[in-house]
Design a protein around this motif. Structure first.
Motif, PDB file in Angstrom:
ATOM      1  N   ARG A 267       0.829  -1.211   0.000  1.00 29.69           N
ATOM      2  CA  ARG A 267       0.000   0.000   0.000  1.00 29.69           C
ATOM      3  C   ARG A 267       0.858   1.253   0.000  1.00 29.69           C
ATOM      4  N   SER A 268       1.964   1.207   0.704  1.00 32.76           N
ATOM      5  CA  SER A 268       2.859   2.361   0.722  1.00 32.76           C
ATOM      6  C   SER A 268       3.486   2.597  -0.646  1.00 32.76           C
TER       7      SER A 268
ATOM      8  N   SER B 136       0.896   3.985  -3.005  1.00 39.17           N
ATOM      9  CA  SER B 136       0.587   5.380  -2.683  1.00 39.17           C
ATOM     10  C   SER B 136       1.685   6.328  -3.142  1.00 39.17           C
ATOM     11  N   SER B 137       2.902   5.820  -3.335  1.00 37.95           N
ATOM     12  CA  SER B 137       4.013   6.675  -3.764  1.00 37.95           C
ATOM     13  C   SER B 137       3.970   6.982  -5.251  1.00 37.95           C
TER      14      SER B 137
ATOM     15  N   ASP C  86      -2.746   5.869   0.608  1.00 36.35           N
ATOM     16  CA  ASP C  86      -2.718   5.470   2.016  1.00 36.35           C
ATOM     17  C   ASP C  86      -1.510   6.135   2.680  1.00 36.35           C
TER      18      ASP C  86
ATOM     19  N   ALA D  20       0.357   4.328   5.686  1.00 41.86           N
ATOM     20  CA  ALA D  20       0.954   2.997   5.529  1.00 41.86           C
ATOM     21  C   ALA D  20       2.431   3.013   5.886  1.00 41.86           C
ATOM     22  N   SER D  21       3.119   4.097   5.572  1.00 37.50           N
ATOM     23  CA  SER D  21       4.552   4.166   5.865  1.00 37.50           C
ATOM     24  C   SER D  21       4.833   4.167   7.363  1.00 37.50           C
TER      25      SER D  21
ATOM     26  N   ALA E 206       6.189  -0.026   6.866  1.00 37.79           N
ATOM     27  CA  ALA E 206       6.283  -0.402   5.459  1.00 37.79           C
ATOM     28  C   ALA E 206       7.699  -0.769   5.054  1.00 37.79           C
TER      29      ALA E 206
END
Length: 368
Positions: A48-49, A52-53, A63, A66-67, A71
């Motif tokens: 997810r991280s 999201s990037s 998200d 998430a980090s 992550a």
């Protein structure tokens, strides 16, 4: 099978599959896990991280928390897993993105006054899905995971009206007592989210959990959603799960007929999908339709059957329940009629002659 032109399923041919952009790598520490979440949850958090990037036009969701959930450790797990299997980093991130976006859309479409996330792990939907602003969320997981979530997310502001964290083991017989203690009411409509949970429970534990959740839905407007492993995936993907089990818990159960399993627990399946159909919907069709279609299991071709089934089921409405109870009553009458018919007609006692009425036994013998 008449499914080629459905907008949700798209085209299943592999001749037209656009290449997804490669994900941007993040710096990783050497150990795979230093978190109570475990590598299975960190695997999802990292995916997810990384999703999201990506640029806003390419990612399926964002998200931002998430980090914070570890992550960087999960990314080490994905890298190690990708190095030992034929599943690349991009493919792992794509599967995580599809799984997350699908359940995001289900939660948006079926948001209820109560939302219970069983086996919440590193999920942060309580802090990013704006559609659940009027819902109360219960996050249920092992006590160590709940303590970690409280430590990491305790100062964050949820988008829902309230968040209650419940620490318990879902394999216990009376785990719902902790849920009641946290203010859960079975009389209200509830959305149950079981993401990445059922495959790590035995078949008996899965049946018991689904029946337990159904018993906690006194209202007629409750929904359950989640994902399960396809029946033979542990065999067809033997090498992948052998490598997976080196770093994380190995799946314990699969479901080849999720519709039947849910029906036996009292649920009516409203939708079932696979990775292939989700890929067609979100990437090939770019989400041109927001309606999630129901795909009967019997009509799924071998090409469309994936490793994972994504399911959404609801409590049968009042008309369905009435029909069910009428069928039970009719079956009972049929059974009763069969029992009475097997007994046969009642034997009739021959009537005495009118002349012998009122005589004693001795008089009857003398008259004879």
């Amino acid at each position: 099978h008449g499914l080629h032109r459905e907008p949700f399923l798209g085209y299943t041919s592999t001749d037209f599959v656009p290449r997804r952009p490669r994900v941007r790598m993040l710096p990783c520490p050497s150990p795979i896990s230093k978190s109570p979440l475990g590598n299975t949850a960190l695997y999802l958090v990292a995916g997810r991280s990384l999703e999201s990037s990506k640029p806003a036009t390419e990612r399926l969701f964002n998200d931002p928390l998430a980090s914070k959930m570890g992550a960087e450790y999960g990314q080490t797990f994905i890298e190690t897993l990708s190095a030992e299997t034929n599943v690349s980093l991009d493919e792992n991130v794509t599967k995580i993105a599809l799984r997350t976006r699908f359940l995001d859309d289900v939660i948006r479409a079926h948001a209820k006054p109560q939302i219970v996330m069983l086996g919440v792990g590193g999920d942060t939907r309580s802090y990013r899905l704006l559609n659940i602003s009027s819902s109360v969320v219960w996050e249920v997981d092992l006590p160590s995971v709940i303590e970690y979530r409280e430590e990491v997310l305790g100062k964050e502001t949820p988008v829902c009206s309230a968040v209650h964290r419940v620490g318990c083991d879902l394999r216990d017989r009376n785990w719902e007592a902790a849920l009641f203690k946290a203010g859960f009411s079975p009389k209200k409509s509830t959305l149950w989210v079981l993401e990445g949970l059922l495959m790590y429970m035995s078949k008996k534990e899965v049946d018991n959990l689904l029946k337990k959740v159904r018993s906690l839905c006194h209202g007629m407007d409750s929904v359950i959603c989640g994902n399960v492993l396809k029946g033979d995936c542990l065999t067809t993907w033997y090498g992948f799960y052998q490598s997976w089990s080196k770093f994380a818990e190995k799946p314990k159960s699969t479901l080849n007929k999720p519709l039947q399993t849910l029906a036996q627990a009292g649920w009516r399946t409203t939708m079932i999908a696979t990775f292939q159909s989700l890929y067609s919907h979100y990437y090939l069709c770019r989400g041109s339709t927001t309606k999630l279609l129901y795909v009967p299991e019997a009509k799924l071709s071998d090409e469309m059957l994936g490793v994972v089934f994504f399911v959404c089921a609801a409590v049968p409405d009042s008309r369905e329940l009435m029909a069910y109870y009428l069928l039970l009553i009719w079956s009972w009458f049929c059974w009763l009629g069969g029992v009475l018919s097997r007994r046969g007609p009642k034997k009739q006692v021959p009537e005495e002659k009118s002349g012998n009425k009122g005589q004693s036994k001795a008089e009857k013998q003398k008259a004879a």
